[in-house]
Design a protein around this motif. Structure first.
Motif, short mmCIF file in Angstrom:
data_model
loop_
_atom_site.label_atom_id
_atom_site.label_comp_id
_atom_site.label_asym_id
_atom_site.label_seq_id
_atom_site.Cartn_x
_atom_site.Cartn_y
_atom_site.Cartn_z
N VAL A 90 0.84 -1.21 0.04
CA VAL A 90 -0.16 0.16 0.15
C VAL A 90 0.81 1.15 0.06
N THR A 91 1.99 1.35 0.65
CA THR A 91 2.56 2.43 0.72
C THR A 91 3.75 2.53 -0.52
N LEU A 92 3.87 1.41 -1.19
CA LEU A 92 4.67 1.73 -2.45
C LEU A 92 3.47 1.99 -3.41
N ALA A 93 2.22 1.52 -3.50
CA ALA A 93 1.17 2.23 -4.24
C ALA A 93 1.03 3.58 -4.16
N TRP A 94 0.87 4.37 -2.97
CA TRP A 94 0.82 5.63 -2.59
C TRP A 94 1.83 6.48 -2.91
N HIS A 95 3.19 6.15 -2.69
CA HIS A 95 4.40 6.94 -3.00
C HIS A 95 4.49 6.94 -4.34
N ALA A 232 -7.70 11.59 -5.86
CA ALA A 232 -8.95 10.72 -5.48
C ALA A 232 -9.20 9.65 -6.43
N ALA A 233 -9.03 9.81 -7.69
CA ALA A 233 -9.32 8.84 -8.60
C ALA A 233 -8.10 7.87 -8.66
N ASP A 234 -6.82 8.35 -8.65
CA ASP A 234 -5.47 7.37 -8.70
C ASP A 234 -5.68 6.76 -7.58
N GLY A 235 -6.08 7.34 -6.35
CA GLY A 235 -6.04 6.63 -5.23
C GLY A 235 -6.95 5.61 -5.24
N ASP A 236 -8.20 5.60 -5.62
CA ASP A 236 -9.35 4.39 -5.55
C ASP A 236 -8.67 3.46 -6.92
N LEU A 237 -8.06 3.85 -7.92
CA LEU A 237 -7.63 2.93 -8.79
C LEU A 237 -6.43 2.06 -8.39
N TRP A 238 -5.60 2.53 -7.58
CA TRP A 238 -4.40 1.93 -7.17
C TRP A 238 -4.50 1.26 -5.95
N LEU A 239 -5.73 1.53 -4.94
CA LEU A 239 -6.34 0.73 -4.20
C LEU A 239 -6.91 -0.56 -4.55
N HIS A 243 -6.45 -4.51 -3.82
CA HIS A 243 -7.42 -5.44 -3.45
C HIS A 243 -7.10 -6.57 -4.37
N LEU A 244 -7.18 -6.34 -5.79
CA LEU A 244 -7.19 -7.41 -6.77
C LEU A 244 -5.87 -8.31 -6.48
N ALA A 245 -4.62 -7.85 -6.22
CA ALA A 245 -3.48 -8.74 -5.87
C ALA A 245 -3.90 -9.44 -4.49
N GLY A 246 -4.42 -8.91 -3.66
CA GLY A 246 -4.77 -9.47 -2.48
C GLY A 246 -5.58 -10.65 -2.57
N ALA A 247 -6.61 -10.57 -3.62
CA ALA A 247 -7.58 -11.60 -3.71
C ALA A 247 -6.74 -12.91 -4.47
N HIS A 248 -5.87 -12.42 -5.39
CA HIS A 248 -5.07 -13.48 -6.17
C HIS A 248 -4.20 -14.11 -4.90
N ALA A 249 -3.53 -13.57 -4.22
CA ALA A 249 -2.59 -14.06 -3.32
C ALA A 249 -3.29 -14.97 -2.21
N ALA A 250 -4.47 -14.57 -1.86
CA ALA A 250 -5.21 -15.47 -0.93
C ALA A 250 -5.69 -16.68 -1.35
N LEU A 353 -10.74 -2.74 4.01
CA LEU A 353 -12.20 -2.57 3.68
C LEU A 353 -12.92 -1.79 5.01
N ALA A 354 -12.53 -2.06 6.36
CA ALA A 354 -13.24 -1.17 7.25
C ALA A 354 -12.88 0.27 7.12
N SER A 355 -11.60 0.59 6.85
CA SER A 355 -10.93 1.96 6.95
C SER A 355 -11.32 2.56 5.64
N GLY A 356 -11.97 1.95 4.58
CA GLY A 356 -11.59 2.43 3.25
C GLY A 356 -10.35 2.19 2.85
N GLY A 357 -9.29 2.11 3.38
CA GLY A 357 -8.13 1.59 2.77
C GLY A 357 -7.34 2.59 2.13
N SER A 358 -7.98 3.98 2.22
CA SER A 358 -7.16 4.99 1.50
C SER A 358 -6.88 6.42 2.51
N ASN A 359 -5.87 6.70 2.17
CA ASN A 359 -5.67 8.09 2.71
C ASN A 359 -6.25 9.31 2.04
#
Length: 372
Positions: A90-95, A232-239, A243-250, A353-359
């Motif tokens: 997540v921090t890599l995605a934001w930065h 905002a749009a990039d934040g949503d896209l990268w989050l 999520h997609l990568a997390g689903a794949h890993a799980a 999911l609970a936090s919205g996952g984004s800053n």
């Protein structure tokens, strides 16, 4: 919007292998210890910068890779999620994928020269933060102060800069807030505090912090124009990519487990109910992946609309939730034991999911899944 997924070529796969080696050598050996301490050391981000992983999207003249293809950024997220480093992903995605491209596209030449070299090198970290609860006030002499508090900022405990959108007189302005101690010393009227958040159920490795703003605005820290919707749009896209990568890993972890686990003398993977439920998640993954990667492919030409990015985020977040839920159920009692990676994946997904996952403000027979 086309639903055809964007394929990775040999350059992307070589980049994947390189970043995978970095994770194995530099990150994974001590990752559980860092999770317990609540943050990944800054030295790890500097090492990532030295290898060119943080500044892939920054122009070459500022020490970056000059890459405009966002699929390289997706590889970073995918690989970090694959090995269970959710906070790092997540921090890599934001930065690297939200803040650096925003500064590259919208900051002045002087601002780029000040910020981008340090960000590309990992000497400084920048995180986006929700500015909806911040207030702007003017003193009699015309100075402006930004005040307010934001809770549980991802990366807040290790960030040097915060990228946020503030509103004054009905106009939006993007602020890059400097939170280095030297800034506080030189501005005695500025009250600013960062309080690390400890003991969270998930995302313990994400350097969470409650941040209290008390910034005197400087023109050098304001990015001209109303470009806040792009954050905002990039934040949503990268989050959505997270999520997609997390689903794949799980899913992958669950498939491995049911192929090895025996119940009443039979492998769990041979049960009809197991195959049916895994196939259902796999089919959804293929559809969501196609939509998300179509948006990633288009990102090189334009930022997606807020509506499109928000819709993708909701689709990917729902898939992530269902994937970790299914994994936990099929692990049975073992799913609630920390030594099984699915337990940490479940906790991390729940926190996102609970936090919205984004800053940023807006967000609120077994078929193997397709390779990234």
């Amino acid at each position: 919007m086309s639903l055809e997924p964007v394929a990775f070529d040999n350059e992307h796969e070589a980049f994947r292998e390189s970043f995978g080696r970095f994770l194995e050598k530099t990150v994974l050996p001590d990752y559980n210890k860092w999770r317990e301490s609540g943050a990944i050391p800054r030295s790890v981000y500097r090492a990532a910068g030295e290898f060119g992983f943080l500044g892939i999207c920054a122009p070459e003249e500022y020490g970056g890779g000059g890459v405009t293809d966002p699929r390289f950024g997706a590889v970073l997220v995918q690989e970090a999620m694959r090995v269970g480093c959710t906070g790092f992903a997540v921090t890599l995605a934001w930065h690297s994928n939200v803040c650096i491209p925003f500064i590259t596209a919208h900051a002045s030449t002087e601002q780029k020269a000040e910020w981008l070299p340090a960000l590309a090198a990992g000497e400084k970290l920048i995180m986006p933060v929700d500015g909806s609860c911040l207030q702007v006030s003017r003193s009699p002499d015309g100075d402006a102060m930004v005040t307010g508090a934001v809770g549980s900022v991802i990366g807040g405990a290790v960030a040097d800069l915060l990228l946020t959108v503030i509103t004054e007189d009905g106009r939006n302005t993007t602020l890059v807030a400097d939170i280095e101690p030297s800034d506080h010393d030189n501005n005695p009227g500025v009250a600013f505090s960062v309080e690390p958040v400890v003991g969270s159920l998930g995302l313990e490795d994400a350097a969470l912090a409650d941040v209290v703003f008390g910034h005197r605005m400087s023109q050098s820290n304001l990015v001209a124009g109303d470009a806040g919707s792009a954050i905002a749009a990039d934040g949503d896209l990268w989050l959505a990519v997270v999520h997609l990568a997390g689903a794949h890993a799980a899913f992958d972890r669950t498939v491995t487990y049911v192929q090895e686990r025996k119940v009443f003398g039979e492998r769990l993977s041979t049960f009809e109910n197991t195959r049916f439920r895994l196939d259902a998640v796999s089919s959804r993954y293929s559809a969501v992946r196609a939509a998300v990667f179509a948006a990633i492919g288009q990102r090189q030409a334009r930022v997606p609309s807020n509506a499109d990015a928000s819709a993708l985020l909701r689709l990917a977040a729902g898939l992530h939730q269902d994937s970790v839920d299914l994994g936990l159920q099929l692990h049975g009692g073992y799913g609630y034991m920390r030594e099984y990676p699915i337990a940490q994946a479940f906790a991390d997904a729940g926190f996102l999911l609970a936090s919205g996952g984004s800053n940023t403000e807006i967000y609120q027979v077994i078929s193997p899944m397709a390779r990234y």
